[in-house]
Scaffold this motif. Sequence first.
Motif, PDB file in Angstrom:
ATOM      1  N   SER A 333       2.901 -26.940  80.389  1.00 52.51           N
ATOM      2  CA  SER A 333       2.581 -26.918  78.966  1.00 52.51           C
ATOM      3  C   SER A 333       3.541 -26.044  78.160  1.00 52.51           C
ATOM      4  O   SER A 333       3.613 -26.151  76.937  1.00 52.51           O
ATOM      5  N   GLY A 334       4.267 -25.194  78.864  1.00 53.54           N
ATOM      6  CA  GLY A 334       5.122 -24.206  78.206  1.00 53.54           C
ATOM      7  C   GLY A 334       4.565 -22.801  78.303  1.00 53.54           C
ATOM      8  O   GLY A 334       5.277 -21.833  78.055  1.00 53.54           O
ATOM      9  N   LYS A 335       3.304 -22.683  78.678  1.00 51.98           N
ATOM     10  CA  LYS A 335       2.658 -21.372  78.818  1.00 51.98           C
ATOM     11  C   LYS A 335       3.338 -20.562  79.914  1.00 51.98           C
ATOM     12  O   LYS A 335       3.610 -21.053  80.995  1.00 51.98           O
ATOM     13  N   VAL A 336       3.600 -19.290  79.624  1.00 49.05           N
ATOM     14  CA  VAL A 336       4.230 -18.390  80.579  1.00 49.05           C
ATOM     15  C   VAL A 336       3.152 -17.521  81.220  1.00 49.05           C
ATOM     16  O   VAL A 336       2.503 -16.720  80.541  1.00 49.05           O
ATOM     17  N   GLY A 337       2.953 -17.688  82.514  1.00 51.47           N
ATOM     18  CA  GLY A 337       1.926 -16.947  83.230  1.00 51.47           C
ATOM     19  C   GLY A 337       2.457 -15.720  83.931  1.00 51.47           C
ATOM     20  O   GLY A 337       3.594 -15.299  83.735  1.00 51.47           O
ATOM     21  N   TRP A 338       1.613 -15.134  84.777  1.00 51.43           N
ATOM     22  CA  TRP A 338       1.931 -13.917  85.538  1.00 51.43           C
ATOM     23  C   TRP A 338       2.322 -12.750  84.627  1.00 51.43           C
ATOM     24  O   TRP A 338       3.263 -12.016  84.916  1.00 51.43           O
ATOM     25  N   VAL A 339       1.598 -12.591  83.522  1.00 47.95           N
ATOM     26  CA  VAL A 339       1.842 -11.493  82.582  1.00 47.95           C
ATOM     27  C   VAL A 339       0.698 -10.495  82.688  1.00 47.95           C
ATOM     28  O   VAL A 339      -0.470 -10.857  82.508  1.00 47.95           O
ATOM     29  N   GLN A 340       1.012  -9.246  82.987  1.00 43.11           N
ATOM     30  CA  GLN A 340      -0.019  -8.212  83.020  1.00 43.11           C
ATOM     31  C   GLN A 340      -0.597  -8.011  81.632  1.00 43.11           C
ATOM     32  O   GLN A 340       0.128  -8.015  80.636  1.00 43.11           O
ATOM     33  N   ASN A 341      -1.879  -7.801  81.571  1.00 35.68           N
ATOM     34  CA  ASN A 341      -2.551  -7.583  80.290  1.00 35.68           C
ATOM     35  C   ASN A 341      -2.109  -6.262  79.666  1.00 35.68           C
ATOM     36  O   ASN A 341      -1.420  -5.453  80.286  1.00 35.68           O
ATOM     37  N   ILE A 342      -2.518  -6.018  78.428  1.00 31.78           N
ATOM     38  CA  ILE A 342      -2.221  -4.775  77.735  1.00 31.78           C
ATOM     39  C   ILE A 342      -2.707  -3.602  78.575  1.00 31.78           C
ATOM     40  O   ILE A 342      -3.821  -3.611  79.098  1.00 31.78           O
ATOM     41  N   GLY A 343      -1.866  -2.599  78.723  1.00 33.68           N
ATOM     42  CA  GLY A 343      -2.228  -1.452  79.537  1.00 33.68           C
ATOM     43  C   GLY A 343      -1.219  -0.338  79.397  1.00 33.68           C
ATOM     44  O   GLY A 343      -0.325  -0.384  78.543  1.00 33.68           O
ATOM     45  N   ALA A 344      -1.332   0.642  80.270  1.00 34.90           N
ATOM     46  CA  ALA A 344      -0.431   1.794  80.231  1.00 34.90           C
ATOM     47  C   ALA A 344       0.002   2.219  81.633  1.00 34.90           C
ATOM     48  O   ALA A 344       0.627   3.263  81.791  1.00 34.90           O
ATOM     49  N   ASP A 345      -0.316   1.413  82.637  1.00 37.93           N
ATOM     50  CA  ASP A 345       0.042   1.727  84.013  1.00 37.93           C
ATOM     51  C   ASP A 345       0.005   0.436  84.828  1.00 37.93           C
ATOM     52  O   ASP A 345      -0.394  -0.616  84.317  1.00 37.93           O
ATOM     53  N   PRO A 346       0.433   0.481  86.076  1.00 39.11           N
ATOM     54  CA  PRO A 346       0.477  -0.745  86.881  1.00 39.11           C
ATOM     55  C   PRO A 346      -0.885  -1.411  87.015  1.00 39.11           C
ATOM     56  O   PRO A 346      -1.915  -0.748  87.165  1.00 39.11           O
TER      57      PRO A 346
END
Length: 372
Positions: A333-346
């Motif tokens: 579809s064009g969607k880019v996956g494997w993106v960590q959500n908003i955060g401040a550490d691993p």
Amino acid sequence: MNKVFLIIVICLGLSACKVSQKTLAIDRNATEDAMLKALKWQEANPIMAKSPTDWTNGVYYTGVSKAHQSTNDRTYADALKSMAIKNDWKPWERFYHADDIIISYSYLYLNSIGEPGVKLEPTVNIIKDHLYKPHEWKNAQKEGNEPEEKNILWWWCDALFMAPPVIVSYAQQTNDITLLKEMDKYYAETYKLLYDKEEHLFARDTRFLWRGNANDKKEGNGKKVFWARGNGWVLGGLALLLNDLPKNYSNRPFYENLFKEMSQKIKSIQHEDGLWRTSLLYPESYNHGEVSGSGLYTFALAWGINNGLLSKAEYQPAVLKAWNAMLACQQGSGKVGWVQNIGADPGPATADSWQNYGTGAFLLAGSEVLKL
């Protein structure tokens, strides 16, 4: 047709993207098509953390800006212009917070290409206020869960992506060197506070510094905590900053040396599948690739090659391996996956986890890969 040799990548089920050792020629059109599909999917699926002018959209549209610069495809410029008009050319509301400035990178880009109707007054105001206007933020007043030692303007490493490239872009367009000198001061504070000269990486903020006491945060393997996207903000921000910083600027060697030092470290810890893990020194904690941090590294390393700061022979294989792994994390579809959500550490990611800043990192990476 221009062709480069890239590593073919496949994505297996719900596992992270895997790299085979077989090579194929992939043409420029395939990369441009992937970038355009990512843009169209993201435009049809808008998301932001707090506001259409917040940092998540700011990062996304920075990627859109660089994609237009590399492809000259009007689709990107139209997306930028539409966003800017809807936002009335304004940044977000906190002049003292670096996160609220990055959206102005897109406005400045449109101005640089002579787009009619650009309104820069809100951008000019927030840059000047951010650097010079007094605020209790600069006197260690805290909000929410922020670290106790928030006693400098850019107290978290992400800020080095969010504000400095905007300041340099505006300074370059107005030939105002005084803004660069002020930026140098604040950047040096962050470097002194958060940069680990042994590991050549930035702590995300003071919560992750090692001070030799029992409360120091450690990974499961006993090593320091270094967050992939956090260091991606720094390295990607350096590429944006250096792109517009005058070649003869007196403090340019500091930024170039930092860029090269970090680049060498980042290349040395790239995973065999091409992507970086969210915990840079404890990759087994979340043993899968992550696209937002990897995209920022791919962009920066490719920029370094294209601008003569990094050896093509040494760094191009890492860049092409990373870009192909990122392509495998894009859905049909064009969607880019494997993106960590908003955060401040691993933290973890999945094949279906996405954010607009992940799309922005994907576009940034593609914009420089095209130039290879």
